[in-house]
Design an enzyme around this catalytic site. Structure first.
Site, short mmCIF file in Angstrom:
data_model
loop_
_atom_site.label_atom_id
_atom_site.label_comp_id
_atom_site.label_asym_id
_atom_site.label_seq_id
_atom_site.Cartn_x
_atom_site.Cartn_y
_atom_site.Cartn_z
N ASP A 44 -11.92 5.98 -3.43
CA ASP A 44 -10.98 6.26 -2.48
C ASP A 44 -10.70 5.19 -1.34
OD1 ASP A 44 -10.65 9.33 -0.51
OD2 ASP A 44 -9.39 7.53 -0.53
N LYS A 76 -2.03 5.75 3.78
CA LYS A 76 -2.16 5.20 5.08
C LYS A 76 -1.10 3.85 5.06
CE LYS A 76 -6.09 7.58 6.21
NZ LYS A 76 -6.01 8.46 7.25
N TYR A 92 -14.40 12.01 2.78
CA TYR A 92 -13.35 13.19 2.80
C TYR A 92 -12.24 12.45 2.02
CZ TYR A 92 -9.37 15.54 4.55
OH TYR A 92 -8.18 16.13 4.83
P1 KE4 Z 1 -3.98 12.46 3.72
O1 KE4 Z 1 -3.56 13.56 2.71
O2 KE4 Z 1 -3.96 12.80 5.12
O3 KE4 Z 1 -2.59 11.35 3.52
O4 KE4 Z 1 -5.16 11.47 3.04
C1 KE4 Z 1 -6.33 12.15 2.89
C2 KE4 Z 1 -7.32 11.18 3.01
C3 KE4 Z 1 -8.11 10.86 1.82
N1 KE4 Z 1 -8.97 9.79 1.57
C4 KE4 Z 1 -9.55 9.27 2.78
C5 KE4 Z 1 -10.71 8.39 2.74
C6 KE4 Z 1 -8.87 9.80 3.94
O5 KE4 Z 1 -9.55 9.25 5.27
C7 KE4 Z 1 -8.12 10.68 4.21
C8 KE4 Z 1 -7.30 11.09 5.51
N2 KE4 Z 1 -8.15 10.65 6.62
C9 KE4 Z 1 -7.96 11.60 7.98
C10 KE4 Z 1 -8.62 10.87 8.99
N3 KE4 Z 1 -10.24 11.22 8.72
C11 KE4 Z 1 -6.35 11.51 8.14
C12 KE4 Z 1 -6.34 12.36 9.61
C13 KE4 Z 1 -5.95 13.90 9.44
O6 KE4 Z 1 -6.50 14.62 8.65
O7 KE4 Z 1 -5.12 14.33 10.31
#
Ligand code: KE4
Length: 432
Positions: free
Chosen positions: A240, A268, A145
């Site tokens: 990523d 994060k 993801y």
């Molecule tokens: P954000 O746009 O949520 O800050 O980041 C997206 C993203 C990009 N790349 C990786 C590897 C990620 O894990 C994420 C976001 N992770 C999720 C957890 N699976 C955030 C939790 C959520 O979507 O509320």
């Protein structure tokens, strides 16, 4: 039995004004059943909900709270920055300082651009890779993801080398045509995609350690294999590291595995809990980014002074205290060892994957090395386990396909409580 009547009422009310009652889907507990708990505060290893229940937190805001909640070093930096106004929309010294620190910490990064989320970071990184190479297609991996950018909400087309298909309404077929997908840990499939799309692939993007199908580590030689393929084909390799960055080591997974991508995306931990993302990489690529180069990317609150203060405090602390990673390794090892002993005592053969302070328990007896094998897990069983742990005051990610994040606030006493709750919840799950 933990009761949460106020959270239940708030969830009903929230759904009247917020889609699904939450501002990010996973928070709604749909994959595990039951209603989400509405939190009011958190400190160290604990979160406290509206009903006064206390939870040991193993999500830690999906990664950022590596030092536990309300870490003094971060809070003090934010409190100091607030009186100077929350935002200027003009360049500041702090942005240079955090950029220089990131360059010094992350092997692949020679130049870096701050944005406001991991999604913005990954969306921007592939745009720059496309601009730099003049090519359109990207390769991603099933189960990885990269945020909610259109190019990533794609699932595998039928057959190994056909084009992707939209994974969400609103994503166009045109977009899907430019995203190819391969199984994680499968270099042959990547080679086939490259051969079938010769000279058309701008970038390969992956989580170097996957945390979004549950925790899946790269097979021996996988990352190095991708590195060699990208070198040979002039493809931009993007790690990523939104989840793994500053978590698996001060330099992320790329430092831990000794494989350096051309670009990296972060999020994060980089913001210490504030909304921050970043993308960076080789100078020759990053100098394509406006206003240095022709690839446009912008953001009103990018480099926001409060967020930079929080991120700078967090990254400085991690950079100056490498013992954090040794401590997290030891704590997580104790937790996972305790879980494995529990499985043995109960005669269960579930799979636990773990690296550093990230781990997942899969409710399957098969090894989990990609999304297909992760999907052999019994998600209904996981849901019962999740709720059993929640009832015992342990706050896990509400999905089989997520990783857990340990913080330095978890001490031996809490490890004991966690392992005991794990035993009881597993026993209860299999008895139901
Ligand atoms: P954000 O746009 O949520 O800050 O980041 C997206 C993203 C990009 N790349 C990786 C590897 C990620 O894990 C994420 C976001 N992770 C999720 C957890 N699976 C955030 C939790 C959520 O979507 O509320």
């Amino acid at each position: 039995m933990i009761q949460a009547p106020i959270s239940n009422d708030l969830f009903l009310r929230a759904q009247k004004s917020i889609p699904g009652g939450v501002n990010s889907p996973v928070r709604a507990f749909r994959a595990v059943g039951g209603n989400p708990r509405f939190m009011v505060s958190a400190k160290g290893p604990y979160m406290f909900d509206e009903d006064g229940n206390r939870y040991i937190d193993l999500i830690n805001s999906w990664g950022p709270m590596i030092l536990g909640h309300a870490a003094e070093v971060v809070n003090e930096a934010v409190q100091k920055a607030i009186p100077n106004s929350l935002s200027f929309g003009a360049p500041t010294r702090k942005e240079i300082e955090i950029a220089e620190l990131i360059v010094s910490m992350v092997p692949s990064i020679e130049k870096v651009r701050m944005v406001n989320s991991g999604t913005e970071a990954t969306m921007s990184a592939i745009r720059v890779a496309r601009g730099f190479t003049g090519r359109d297609k990207i390769i991603k991996f099933e189960g990885c993801y990269h945020g909610h950018g259109d190019s990533f909400l794609i699932s595998a087309g039928s057959g190994a080398i056909t084009l992707g298909v939209p994974d969400s309404p609103g994503v166009t077929k045109g977009t899907a045509n430019d995203t190819l997908t391969a199984p994680f840990n499968n270099l042959e499939a990547v080679q086939m995609l490259i051969d079938a799309n010769k000279g058309q692939i701008a970038a390969i993007i992956l989580e170097p350690v996957a945390g979004n199908m549950g925790l899946v580590t790269p097979a021996e030689g996988f990352l190095q294999g991708l590195r060699s393929l990208c070198d040979k084909e002039g493809i931009v390799l993007i790690f990523d590291e939104v989840m793994t960055g500053f978590r698996l080591s001060a330099g992320g997974a790329q430092q831990l595995y000794g494989v350096t991508p051309d670009m990296s995306t972060m999020g994060k931990i980089i913001g210490g809990g504030m909304p921050v993302g970043a993308y960076g990489g080789k100078k020759e690529i990053m100098d394509y980014v406006a206003p240095a180069g022709p690839v446009y990317q912008a953001g009103t609150l990018s480099g926001n002074p409060i967020a930079m203060a929080a991120g700078m405090a967090m990254l400085t602390y991690l950079n100056e205290h490498p013992e954090v990673y040794t401590q997290l390794e030891q704590t997580t090892n104790k937790m996972v060892t305790g879980m494995q002993q529990n499985l043995q005592k109960l005669g269960l053969t579930y799979t636990i994957n773990r690296i550093g302070s990230m781990f997942s328990i899969f409710f399957t007896d098969k090894p989990v090395f990609d999304f297909e094998s992760a999907k052999t897990s019994d998600t209904a069983l996981f849901g019962r386990y999740f709720n059993g742990m929640l009832q015992r005051g342990i706050y896990l990610a509400p999905s089989q396909y997520e990783a857990l994040f340990v913080s330095t606030a978890i001490d031996d006493e809490l490890v004991k409580q966690y392992v005991q709750a794990n035993y009881e919840a597993l026993q209860e799950t299999v008895q139901q």
